[in-house]
Design a protein around this motif. Structure first.
Motif: not given
Ligand code: C5P
Length: 227
Positions: A22-25, A78-83
Motif C-alpha cells: 500500500q505504501l509503495a503504491k 497487478t503491478g506487483i513484483a513476483e518472484v
C-alpha cells in the motif's frame, strides 16, 4: 521530494507485506518482499530433496548456491513484483504451508543470507524503496530513514493467515498455522546470524486492534513526515 528507504520488519504474518505494498503504491516507490527470496531458495532446496521433515543437508545447499538465481518480475496485470526462481515464476508455490515449515531453517544459513542481503542492498542504492523482512532495519539498511517494527498477538496473526491459506487448501487447520507462526518466530529470533530484533530507532506498530485502513493511515503519515 527526496527519496528515502523504508524498512519494515516484524514477526511472521503481521501484515508487513500488505502495508508495504500500500505504501509503495501511494509513494510510487519500489516494493521488495525479501521473505519471498528466502522462500524461493527454500523451494529450490525442497525440490532437490536437501530439506524435508527430518533432514537438512546444509552443505549440499551451500554447494549449489551459485546456481540459484532469484529475481523479481512485475506482473503487468497487478503491478506487483513476483518472484522468479531460475527464471520460473514461483510466486504461488512459495506461499504454501510446506514452504513456511522449512523456510526459517534455510534462512538461518549464513551463506544464504550473505547472498540475498547483497542483492537486497543493491536494490536500494537509488532509494525510493519499501522493503519488508526480518533484518532490514538492523542489517540490510541500518541507515534507513524510516524503520517500522510490526507485531500483533500470535492468535491474531494465525487467524488472519489461516483464513488466507484455507481458501487454497481445505485440509489446513488453525492449529497447524498457529504452530508454524510461533515456531518461525522462535527460530528467526534465536538464530546467530541476523536474528529478528527491533532496531533501536524503529517505531513499533502493534496492529492487533487496528483495521487495515487505520494502520495504513498511521504509517503513511509517518512516511510523509520522514520524507
Ligand atoms: O516474510 P515471510 O514470512 O514471507 O518470510 C519467510 C521467512 O523468511 C521468515 O520466517 C524468515 O525465516 C525468513 N526471512 C528472513 N529475513 C528476511 C525475510 C525473511 O530471515 N529479511
Amino acid at each position: 521530494d527526496k527519496k528515502i528507504i523504508i524498512a519494515i520488519d516484524g514477526h511472521s504474518s503481521t501484515g508487513k507485506s500488505t502495508v508495504a505494498k500500500q505504501l509503495a503504491k501511494a509513494l510510487q516507490y519500489i516494493y521488495v518482499d525479501t521473505g519471498a527470496m528466502y522462500r524461493a531458495v527454500t523451494l529450490y532446496a525442497m525440490r532437490k530433496g536437501f530439506i524435508g521433515a527430518d533432514h537438512f543437508e546444509e552443505d549440499k545447499l551451500e554447494e549449489v548456491l551459485p546456481e540459484i538465481n532469484i529475481r523479481f518480475e512485475v506482473n503487468p496485470k497487478t503491478g506487483i513484483a513476483e518472484v522468479l526462481l531460475n527464471g520460473e515464476n514461483v510466486e504461488h508455490e512459495i506461499r504454501t504451508l510446506d514452504v513456511s515449515k522449512h523456510v526459517s531453517k534455510i534462512a538461518a544459513v549464513s551463506q544464504v543470507r550473505k547472498k540475498l542481503v547483497e542483492q537486497q542492498h543493491q536494490m536500494g542504492v537509488e532509494k525510493g524503496i519499501v522493503m519488508d523482512g526480518r533484518d532490514i532495519g538492523t542489517v540490510v539498511f541500518p541507515k534507513a530513514e524510516l524503520k517500522l517494527f510490526m507485531t500483533a498477538t500470535a492468535k491474531d496473526r494465525a487467524e488472519r493467515r489461516f483464513l488466507e491459506l484455507k481458501v487454497r487448501d481445505e485440509n489446513i487447520t488453525y492449529e497447524d498455522v498457529l504452530k508454524n507462526v510461533v515456531n518461525r518466530d522462535h527460530i528467526d529470533s534465536t538464530r546467530k546470524d541476523s536474528p529478528l530484533r527491533q532496531a533501536g530507532d524503529a517505531i513499533k506498530i502493534d496492529n492487533s486492534n487496528l483495521t487495515l485502513q487505520e494502520q495504513f493511515e498511521q504509517i503513511l503519515q509517518l512516511a510523509k513526515t520522514a520524507i
